[in-house]
Design a protein around this motif. Structure first.
Motif, PDB file in Angstrom:
ATOM      1  N   UNK A 173       0.877  -1.003   0.369  1.00 43.29           N
ATOM      2  CA  UNK A 173      -0.070  -0.565   0.363  1.00 43.29           C
ATOM      3  C   UNK A 173       1.178   1.308   0.114  1.00 43.29           C
ATOM      4  N   UNK A 174       2.137   0.989   0.680  1.00 43.41           N
ATOM      5  CA  UNK A 174       2.522   2.786   0.464  1.00 43.41           C
ATOM      6  C   UNK A 174       3.238   2.797  -0.728  1.00 43.41           C
ATOM      7  N   UNK A 175       3.488   1.854  -0.815  1.00 42.04           N
ATOM      8  CA  UNK A 175       4.191   1.513  -2.603  1.00 42.04           C
ATOM      9  C   UNK A 175       3.733   2.590  -3.458  1.00 42.04           C
ATOM     10  N   UNK A 176       2.116   1.932  -3.589  1.00 44.56           N
ATOM     11  CA  UNK A 176       1.392   2.561  -4.202  1.00 44.56           C
ATOM     12  C   UNK A 176       0.450   3.507  -3.724  1.00 44.56           C
ATOM     13  N   UNK A 177       1.434   3.781  -2.372  1.00 43.79           N
ATOM     14  CA  UNK A 177       0.381   5.406  -1.917  1.00 43.79           C
ATOM     15  C   UNK A 177      -0.612   5.584  -1.644  1.00 43.79           C
ATOM     16  N   UNK A 178      -0.831   4.709  -0.898  1.00 41.03           N
ATOM     17  CA  UNK A 178      -2.563   4.054  -0.890  1.00 41.03           C
ATOM     18  C   UNK A 178      -2.793   4.905   0.671  1.00 41.03           C
ATOM     19  N   UNK A 179      -1.635   5.210   1.065  1.00 41.29           N
ATOM     20  CA  UNK A 179      -2.014   4.868   2.821  1.00 41.29           C
ATOM     21  C   UNK A 179      -1.941   6.617   3.248  1.00 41.29           C
ATOM     22  N   UNK A 180      -2.185   7.873   2.215  1.00 42.26           N
ATOM     23  CA  UNK A 180      -1.220   9.095   2.127  1.00 42.26           C
ATOM     24  C   UNK A 180      -2.503   9.615   1.714  1.00 42.26           C
ATOM     25  N   UNK A 181      -3.703   9.999   1.395  1.00 42.42           N
ATOM     26  CA  UNK A 181      -4.593  10.319   0.581  1.00 42.42           C
ATOM     27  C   UNK A 181      -4.112  12.115   0.131  1.00 42.42           C
ATOM     28  N   UNK A 182      -4.237  12.352  -0.623  1.00 42.01           N
ATOM     29  CA  UNK A 182      -3.481  13.339  -1.876  1.00 42.01           C
ATOM     30  C   UNK A 182      -4.909  14.342  -2.658  1.00 42.01           C
ATOM     31  N   UNK A 183      -4.951  15.031  -2.625  1.00 44.61           N
ATOM     32  CA  UNK A 183      -5.676  16.220  -3.102  1.00 44.61           C
ATOM     33  C   UNK A 183      -4.842  15.877  -4.835  1.00 44.61           C
TER      34      UNK A 183
END
Length: 317
Positions: A173-183
């Motif tokens: 999830x971290x690799x796919x940047x799914x743990x930090x919701x970004x606008x």
């Protein structure tokens, strides 16, 4: 016995891709991420599944064996996963890895499949809060990937291989940047740029493999020469099925770099505007053997414009 076999298979995979997640860093599709989540539930067993699902809301499974299916097709609709008990109590699982990308037609089909009183839907997205489109449906229980991970970690029985899989799931999830919701307005998409960066600097465009999975982003940066050195605003795109020769602005590029270009060679196209060519974000990444590894590894990476503006190395992104 089955769990031990699966664990051994995962260890073999780990040896091949070294420090990366066993779930694979080379695909960003929803079904891959959902499949990884369902795999953890399956190995955790019926009691663990019940605890995880009950944490999402007030869904309570009957105390009977739970069957798990991925990529289930029903009434011409395909949903990412299905949890069912004796074919009478069902939870349909659907997920997205891009914010606010819920398709109304697909949603209606999903709701049509969940027509029985004991049918429920778990919808997982990247959003910080429940998307407006989902708020009017009582049967839909929403979560984001960060919350899913937190539930798994909190309920983790600390036994193998499930402990190992949850740890790997976090890495994935971290690799796919799914743990930090970004606008989307803050997101920077990072592409491999040994070829693309010089072309973008000269012709203000980027073209890559057609229909390549990407997230809506306002900016595009390139990883090249062991670092990130340029940043562009995405003026237009990504546009799939793009024929480069249809754009007269690319005539010079095609004449010099792709004189044999054919209209059959369709690309994913971005029109760009240079913001800076003086970034100096170095990449110090190494594998376990101390050998340098590329930052992009053949897929898009993502970060925020705030991090790009302050980062000194890719570790800061």
């Amino acid at each position: 016995m089955l769990a031990e076999i699966i664990l051994q298979q995962h260890i073999k995979i780990m040896g091949k891709i070294e420090s990366h997640s066993i779930f694979g860093n080379y695909s960003q599709t929803e079904n891959k991420v959902t499949s990884a989540f369902l795999q953890i539930l399956k190995i955790g067993g019926t009691e663990f599944i019940g605890k995880v699902i009950s944490q999402l809301d007030d869904i309570e499974f009957p105390s009977s064996e739970i069957n798990i299916v991925t990529q289930e097709k029903e009434n011409k609709n395909i949903y990412d996963g299905l949890l069912e008990c004796n074919f009478a109590f069902r939870v349909l699982v659907e997920s997205k890895i891009q914010s606010e990308k819920i398709n109304k037609t697909q949603l209606d089909g999903l709701l049509a499949n969940a027509s029985n009183p004991n049918d429920y839907i778990i919808y997982i997205t990247t959003d910080n809060k429940k998307p407006e489109i989902l708020k009017n449906y009582e049967k839909i229980y929403w979560s984001n990937w960060k919350n899913i991970l937190e539930i798994l970690q909190e309920l983790n029985p600390k036994t193998e291989p499930i402990n190992f899989l949850i740890y790997e799931f976090e890495k994935y999830l971290d690799f796919l940047n799914l743990l930090e919701v970004v606008n989307d307005e803050q997101r920077v998409q990072i592409a491999a740029g040994s070829y693309g960066e010089p072309i973008a600097l000269k012709y203000n465009f980027y073209a890559c493999q057609n229909h390549r999975t990407s997230r809506d982003s306002k900016y595009l940066a390139f990883y090249n020469n062991r670092g990130i050195h340029s940043l562009f605003e995405i003026v237009e795109g990504p546009i799939n099925d793009y024929i480069l020769s249809s754009n007269i602005e690319l005539n010079e590029y095609l004449k010099i770099y792709e004189p044999n270009y054919s209209e059959k060679d369709k690309r994913q196209y971005y029109k760009l505007k240079l913001i800076s060519d003086s970034l100096n974000i170095k990449h110090n990444g190494k594998n376990k053997k101390g050998k340098r590894t590329a930052y992009t590894m053949g897929v898009f990476r993502y970060t925020t414009i705030e991090k790009i503006n302050s980062a000194k190395t890719t570790d800061d992104l």
